[in-house]
Enzyme design. Structure first.
Site, short mmCIF file in Angstrom:
data_model
loop_
_atom_site.label_atom_id
_atom_site.label_comp_id
_atom_site.label_asym_id
_atom_site.label_seq_id
_atom_site.Cartn_x
_atom_site.Cartn_y
_atom_site.Cartn_z
N ARG A 1 0.83 -1.20 0.00
CA ARG A 1 0.00 0.00 0.00
C ARG A 1 0.87 1.26 0.00
O ARG A 1 2.04 1.20 0.41
CB ARG A 1 -1.00 -0.02 1.17
N ASP B 1 -5.05 6.75 16.15
CA ASP B 1 -3.95 6.12 15.40
C ASP B 1 -4.37 5.77 13.97
O ASP B 1 -3.53 5.43 13.15
CB ASP B 1 -3.44 4.86 16.12
#
Ligand code: AMP
Ligand code: MG
Length: 583
Positions: free
Chosen positions: A261, A338
């Protein structure tokens, strides 16, 4: 009409009282403001030769990996790196990254999916490269490219409202940055590539189902025009991975998979939080300066208010991002700090979901018992996360700046509301501004909620139906509108809507085109992902490929998609589907 007005007033009151800030919004595709950071990659490659920082001249797509260079240099030269090495779990201090070597997926490996657009237009690679064993090794963590020093990032975060301490990349490895021929710098990451110092009790792996979902959804979101990380490849293995999918003691053996990714940056709110929490203020300043310098070019390094301006930008962009999620009915599922990018792009796809029947209480993640991250709460959660960002910035802000930052945060709700209003106006094809536009939108949503109408298809079918068809209430084949039309006040709403449309233009076909370019016909519904996953688990990746293709053109009616039923009423079995945090 009087009934309708009474109903509208009621709806407005209801909306004001009941709904926090989950409501509405959309933009014209010509509205530049709509697209931020990631959209630059859509520009066609220019013919000129780009000389990269790593001394590569790319004129044509590369035919092998020999000349493909990534670099971790900038990251490891800018920041202190963990002095301890080795993939054993530990508390990491005084650094941003730990060096961590991926654990290659055990073979035999199968290349399940590729994003041609990412491979060619971001990575400058010819698709022929993807047939090589070198490539398979590279994307499964078995081969490091020259210049790559794999890193795991140290971050913390607030999870479900509480400070969770050190989290970090527990199963992801940053392979370095790639500067492509357009001059864009992308950070490449493998997810599912083994343990790191941040793995806590995890195994460092990701399974097929979650990897298929991440691969498909990141690319689908990009095609919807929503800022997001990207996915280049998905590789699956025979490596057994144990998962208790629904946390009910039913542990099953699944198979490991890795997604390659990409993002312009993977830094999150939690990246700053951990530094502020542990009092590492010099490092906090360093990370902030780096992020600003690399990704916020309009902020000057010598501006005494640079951190404040940075904060204002993130507040603004986060409001815009969440409004865009809402405009396509996307629920992230785990909006912890996060998982919130400092660049305000969508990251860390887990138990996300696209809402089907319109319902502000839609919770995609079955592990989210309280519905903290229900779709209608996302804007409020964004506010919570931005408050946490402000707390972590406080050590580098003066008293006066902190006060101003609080004031900036107060503006978040207005930015969000304004954006939502724009986005939903465009979804309804409304031009200009009329006093009743807010009523029209709010009342439609209320009717959709009452009748459980499909969010995506109601808007799409309003886009596809001609004004005449709407007028005569000819809803043959328009199943979502058929559902909506069962509402007691539908006729009043419809006539007000048609009158509103009548006042703005002569050509109804223009309105249809405009609406069809912002109301997708296809989104990644859970049942579609599930169907592709079931096949993928049997090594049949045809539906992953089909979905990847279909969702690359979500606004265009496609024969194969229609045959597959992707715009039809969801099948009965879809109702029982569950997605949990387990991945
Ligand atoms: P997520 O819910 O995917 O955003 O993950 C939250 C945290 O858990 C991050 O620090 C992840 O790296 C970590 N994590 C999730 N799954 C695993 C796993 N299988 N092995 C190691 N760490 C994991
Ligand atoms: Mg995460």
């Amino acid at each position: 009409m009087r009934t309708f007005h009474r109903a509208l007033v009621f709806a407005l009151i209801a909306v004001n009282i009941l709904s926090p800030i989950y409501m509405l919004d959309f933009c014209q595709s010509s509205d530049l403001d709509c697209h931020n950071h990631d959209m630059s990659s859509d520009i066609q490659p220019s013919a000129h030769t780009y000389k990269s920082r790593w001394n590569i001249s790319v004129t044509n797509l590369m035919k092998d990996l020999d000349h493909f260079r990534v670099s971790s240099k900038k990251l490891i030269e800018t920041f202190p790196v963990d002095e301890i090495s080795g993939n054993f779990v530990r508390t990491v201090k005084n650094c941003i990254f730990s060096k961590s070597i991926p654990t290659p997926l055990k073979g035999p490996l199968k290349l399940a999916a590729l994003s041609k657009v990412v491979i060619e237009e971001i990575l400058d690679l010819d698709m022929a490269v993807t047939h090589s064993s070198d490539f398979l090794q590279f994307i499964s963590g078995g081969r490091l490219l020259p210049g790559s020093v794999p890193l795991a990032h140290r971050y913390g975060g607030h999870q479900f409202g509480f400070w969770a301490g050190q989290l970090g990349d527990g199963r992801a490895h940053s392979l370095g940055q790639y500067k492509n021929r357009k001059g864009d710098v992308w950070e490449l990451q493998l997810k599912g590539s083994g343990k790191t110092p941040f793995s806590r009790s995890g195994d460092g792996r990701a399974v097929i189902r979650s990897s298929v979902r991440e691969f498909l959804c990141s690319e689908a979101m990009h095609s919807l025009g929503i800022p997001t990380s990207r996915a280049a490849s998905l590789i699956v293995s025979e490596e057994p991975v144990l998962r208790d999918q629904f946390y009910n003691g039913n542990v099953k053996t699944e198979r490991g998979a890795v997604v390659l990714r990409l993002a312009k940056s993977w830094f999150r709110i939690g990246s700053l939080e951990i530094l502020a929490e542990s009092g590492e203020i010099d490092l906090l300043r360093k990370l902030l300066d780096f992020v600003i310098n690399e990704h916020f070019p309009s902020i000057k390094a010598n501006d005494p208010d640079k951190y404040l301006v940075f904060y204002a930008t993130v507040v603004n962009e986060t409001a815009h991002l969440i409004a865009q999620w809402m405009s396509v009915g996307f629920a992230h599922g785990v909006c912890n700090t996060d998982n919130f990018s400092l660049l305000s792009i969508t990251i860390d796809y887990g138990p996300f979901g696209f809402m089907e029947s319109y319902n502000p209480n839609f919770v995609p993640n079955t592990s989210d018992d309280e519905g903290r991250y229900r779709i209608g709460a996302q804007a409020n959660v964004g506010l919570f996360n931005l408050e946490k960002l402000l707390v972590s910035l406080s050590p580098v802000l003066s008293q006066k700046q902190q006060k101003e930052a609080k004031h900036i945060l107060k503006g978040y709700v207005d930015i969000y509301q304004m954006r939502i209003h724009q986005l939903f106006k465009a979804k309804l094809g409304l031009l200009g501004e009329e006093t009743n536009d807010g009523f029209l939108i709010a009342f439609l949503l209320q009717m959709m909620e009452d009748t459980q109408s499909d969010f995506t298809m109601t808007f799409r079918q309003l886009s596809e139906a001609s004004a005449d068809q709407l007028h005569s209430r000819d809803f043959t084949q328009l199943w979502a509108l058929e559902d909506l039309s069962l509402h007691l006040h539908f006729s009043e709403w419809l006539s007000t809507y048609l009158l509103r449309l009548n006042r703005q233009e002569n050509e109804d076909v223009d309105r249809q085109h405009r609406m069809q370019s912002v109301n997708p016909r296809y989104v990644l519904r859970n049942w579609m992902a599930e169907s592709a996953i079931q096949k993928a688990e049997m090594n049949d990746f045809s539906e992953v490929e089909l979905l990847h293709h279909v969702l690359s053109f979500p606004f265009v009616t496609q024969e194969t998609a229609e045959e597959a039923g992707y715009a039809a009423r969801p099948p009965q079995w879809a109702k029982g589907l569950k997605v949990s945090c387990s991945s």
